[in-house]
Scaffold this motif. Structure first.
Motif, PDB file in Angstrom:
ATOM      1  N   ARG A   1       0.850  -1.196   0.000  1.00 44.75           N
ATOM      2  CA  ARG A   1       0.000   0.000   0.000  1.00 44.75           C
ATOM      3  C   ARG A   1       0.883   1.242   0.000  1.00 44.75           C
ATOM      4  O   ARG A   1       2.002   1.226   0.528  1.00 44.75           O
ATOM      5  N   ALA A   2       0.356   2.328  -0.536  1.00 48.49           N
ATOM      6  CA  ALA A   2       1.144   3.556  -0.612  1.00 48.49           C
ATOM      7  C   ALA A   2       1.585   4.012   0.775  1.00 48.49           C
ATOM      8  O   ALA A   2       2.709   4.483   0.948  1.00 48.49           O
ATOM      9  N   ARG A   3       0.717   3.869   1.759  1.00 51.91           N
ATOM     10  CA  ARG A   3       1.070   4.341   3.099  1.00 51.91           C
ATOM     11  C   ARG A   3       2.174   3.501   3.746  1.00 51.91           C
ATOM     12  O   ARG A   3       2.725   3.896   4.768  1.00 51.91           O
ATOM     13  N   ASP A   4       2.498   2.353   3.149  1.00 54.19           N
ATOM     14  CA  ASP A   4       3.544   1.492   3.697  1.00 54.19           C
ATOM     15  C   ASP A   4       4.948   1.997   3.383  1.00 54.19           C
ATOM     16  O   ASP A   4       5.923   1.534   3.987  1.00 54.19           O
ATOM     17  N   ILE A   5       5.063   2.907   2.406  1.00 51.92           N
ATOM     18  CA  ILE A   5       6.394   3.273   1.925  1.00 51.92           C
ATOM     19  C   ILE A   5       6.588   4.783   1.899  1.00 51.92           C
ATOM     20  O   ILE A   5       5.627   5.555   1.994  1.00 51.92           O
ATOM     21  N   ALA A   6       7.861   5.183   1.743  1.00 46.69           N
ATOM     22  CA  ALA A   6       8.237   6.566   1.461  1.00 46.69           C
ATOM     23  C   ALA A   6       9.089   6.533   0.209  1.00 46.69           C
ATOM     24  O   ALA A   6      10.205   6.020   0.224  1.00 46.69           O
ATOM     25  N   GLY A   7       8.552   7.058  -0.893  1.00 49.29           N
ATOM     26  CA  GLY A   7       9.252   6.992  -2.165  1.00 49.29           C
ATOM     27  C   GLY A   7       8.384   6.338  -3.220  1.00 49.29           C
ATOM     28  O   GLY A   7       7.152   6.407  -3.151  1.00 49.29           O
ATOM     29  N   ARG A   8       9.020   5.691  -4.171  1.00 47.14           N
ATOM     30  CA  ARG A   8       8.283   5.101  -5.292  1.00 47.14           C
ATOM     31  C   ARG A   8       8.836   3.717  -5.619  1.00 47.14           C
ATOM     32  O   ARG A   8      10.049   3.541  -5.752  1.00 47.14           O
ATOM     33  N   VAL A   9       7.927   2.764  -5.759  1.00 45.97           N
ATOM     34  CA  VAL A   9       8.282   1.400  -6.143  1.00 45.97           C
ATOM     35  C   VAL A   9       7.623   1.104  -7.484  1.00 45.97           C
ATOM     36  O   VAL A   9       6.403   1.230  -7.625  1.00 45.97           O
ATOM     37  N   ILE A  10       8.428   0.718  -8.464  1.00 48.47           N
ATOM     38  CA  ILE A  10       7.930   0.300  -9.771  1.00 48.47           C
ATOM     39  C   ILE A  10       8.122  -1.210  -9.862  1.00 48.47           C
ATOM     40  O   ILE A  10       9.212  -1.724  -9.583  1.00 48.47           O
ATOM     41  N   ILE A  11       7.068  -1.919 -10.234  1.00 49.68           N
ATOM     42  CA  ILE A  11       7.093  -3.383 -10.232  1.00 49.68           C
ATOM     43  C   ILE A  11       6.703  -3.894 -11.614  1.00 49.68           C
ATOM     44  O   ILE A  11       5.609  -3.601 -12.111  1.00 49.68           O
ATOM     45  N   ILE A  12       7.597  -4.648 -12.228  1.00 52.86           N
ATOM     46  CA  ILE A  12       7.304  -5.329 -13.495  1.00 52.86           C
ATOM     47  C   ILE A  12       7.514  -6.820 -13.255  1.00 52.86           C
ATOM     48  O   ILE A  12       8.650  -7.307 -13.280  1.00 52.86           O
ATOM     49  N   PRO A  13       6.449  -7.591 -13.013  1.00 53.81           N
ATOM     50  CA  PRO A  13       6.619  -9.004 -12.662  1.00 53.81           C
ATOM     51  C   PRO A  13       7.047  -9.891 -13.818  1.00 53.81           C
ATOM     52  O   PRO A  13       7.585 -10.975 -13.600  1.00 53.81           O
ATOM     53  N   GLY A  14       6.821  -9.437 -15.058  1.00 54.71           N
ATOM     54  CA  GLY A  14       7.215 -10.229 -16.221  1.00 54.71           C
ATOM     55  C   GLY A  14       7.892  -9.349 -17.253  1.00 54.71           C
ATOM     56  O   GLY A  14       7.240  -8.845 -18.168  1.00 54.71           O
TER      57      GLY A  14
ATOM     58  N   VAL B   1      15.251  -4.806   1.315  1.00 50.23           N
ATOM     59  CA  VAL B   1      15.727  -3.759   0.414  1.00 50.23           C
ATOM     60  C   VAL B   1      14.998  -2.446   0.683  1.00 50.23           C
ATOM     61  O   VAL B   1      15.617  -1.372   0.771  1.00 50.23           O
ATOM     62  N   LEU B   2      13.694  -2.503   0.821  1.00 51.01           N
ATOM     63  CA  LEU B   2      12.923  -1.288   1.075  1.00 51.01           C
ATOM     64  C   LEU B   2      13.321  -0.659   2.412  1.00 51.01           C
ATOM     65  O   LEU B   2      13.366   0.573   2.543  1.00 51.01           O
ATOM     66  N   ARG B   3      13.649  -1.484   3.383  1.00 45.29           N
ATOM     67  CA  ARG B   3      14.133  -0.953   4.658  1.00 45.29           C
ATOM     68  C   ARG B   3      15.521  -0.336   4.510  1.00 45.29           C
ATOM     69  O   ARG B   3      15.815   0.706   5.102  1.00 45.29           O
TER      70      ARG B   3
END
Length: 342
Positions: free
Chosen positions: A80-93, A235-237
């Motif tokens: 969820r957006a509130r879980d992070i500070a910054g931006r995560v881009i995810i491409i699973p395939g 990694v996010l931590r």
């Protein structure tokens, strides 16, 4: 005259600067006999909240490697957006046609995504995808984690890996990002071939690139999926994007994270003939120089003595061939050596 703005061939309704969570598709042109205006819909997600680093997580660079896609699909659903500070881009395939076919290479154009960068806007579908990632996504990221495994052909110790880099600060930052994943092995590797790799493209931009080899044999296990998911959170931590303490996952009953290296080609053992390969050692076994790693049998010549393949250096067995059938030049084993340089 001003230079015309470059327009990508790949489209999307994702707004990379918008806060919140977006899950959608990259629209990749895929005209073919059965569909003149056909489009490949390639999943992508962006989760953004306030200021902070931008991390790209990608999986499915090769379509027979499953830990990354499974962990990233679970991340898309849970983050969820509130879980992070910054931006995560995810491409699973990343090579989505290959992932859907369960093949290492794209079934559309036969290309290896990880030998295609920086891509070609006017090339085949794999080249077009690589061009979009290279020109539109990589410029906005601070670090890339590309999640692989051994696929059909190899069993590998769950690990994250980086290359030897000439820039000292980039090397230091990259090694720290590698360690942050807390996989059983962090490997500094001398690759057989780096031409066209996503790794090379990101490194040339001066950014952090960490690859991962999280299992093998084209199978999933509870342990390798757990290592992948835990590593992503770690990694996010590490980048200050998520709260919480890092965790070291368990693999084969042990919790450890070691930094090792494959400094030269003596760590790689190739098949010198084709046949049926019988391995003598298993992952994590310590091997001495000259020790037999396995032998190749010749079913078409039953009286011929097997060809014994020996280690050219000492080390720990990090990777071994998965299928029993081998051809000349196939990688049979990779050894890793302990290091205290990093």
């Amino acid at each position: 005259m001003a230079k015309a703005k470059r327009v990508p061939r790949v489209g999307t309704d994702i707004d990379f600067d918008k806060g919140g969570k977006q899950v959608s598709y990259l629209r990749v042109p895929n005209s073919r006999n059965e569909s003149g205006w056909g489009t490949l819909l390639m999943p992508i997600a962006v989760v953004k909240n306030g200021r902070g680093p931008t991390i790209l997580f990608s999986g499915g660079n090769h379509g027979d490697e499953y830990e990354g896609p499974v962990a990233l699909l679970k991340l898309i659903r849970s983050l969820r957006a509130r879980d992070i500070a910054g931006r995560v881009i995810i491409i699973p395939g990343l090579n989505f046609p290959a992932l859907m076919a369960g093949k290492r290479l794209s079934p559309i154009d036969g290309r290896n995504m990880n030998r295609t960068f920086p891509g070609d806007r006017n090339g085949t579908i794999t080249q077009v995808i690589a061009d979009y990632v290279y020109s539109e996504i990589l410029p906005m990221v601070d670090a890339v984690y590309d999640l692989h495994s051994g696929g059909y052909s190899m069993f590998m110790m769950p690990s994250v890996m980086v290359h030897y880099l000439p820039n000292k600060k980039q090397m230091t930052d990259t090694v720290e990002a590698m360690k942050a994943f807390r996989a059983p092995v962090g490997l500094v590797i001398e690759e057989l071939d780096t031409e066209g790799m996503l790794d090379t493209a990101v490194e040339a931009m001066g950014k952090i690139f960490v690859g991962a080899e999280l299992g093998g044999g084209a199978v999933l296990t509870p342990e390798t999926v757990a290592i992948t998911e835990t590593g992503i959170r770690n990694v996010l931590r590490h980048f200050g994007m998520m709260k919480g303490k890092p965790e070291t996952p368990e693999w084969r009953g042990r919790r450890e994270s070691r930094v090792m290296e494959t400094p030269d080609m003596s760590c790689f053992t190739m098949a010198m003939d084709g046949g049926l390969y019988e391995p003598f050692v298993e992952l994590r076994d310590e091997v001495k120089k000259g020790q037999p790693l396995g032998q190749i049998h010749f079913p078409d010549a039953p009286e011929r003595a097997p060809l014994v393949m020996r280690a050219k250096t000492a080390g720990m067995l990090y990777c071994r061939r998965a299928p029993g059938r081998v051809e000349t030049g196939d990688t049979l084993a990779v050894l890793a050596k302990p290091t205290s340089r990093w």
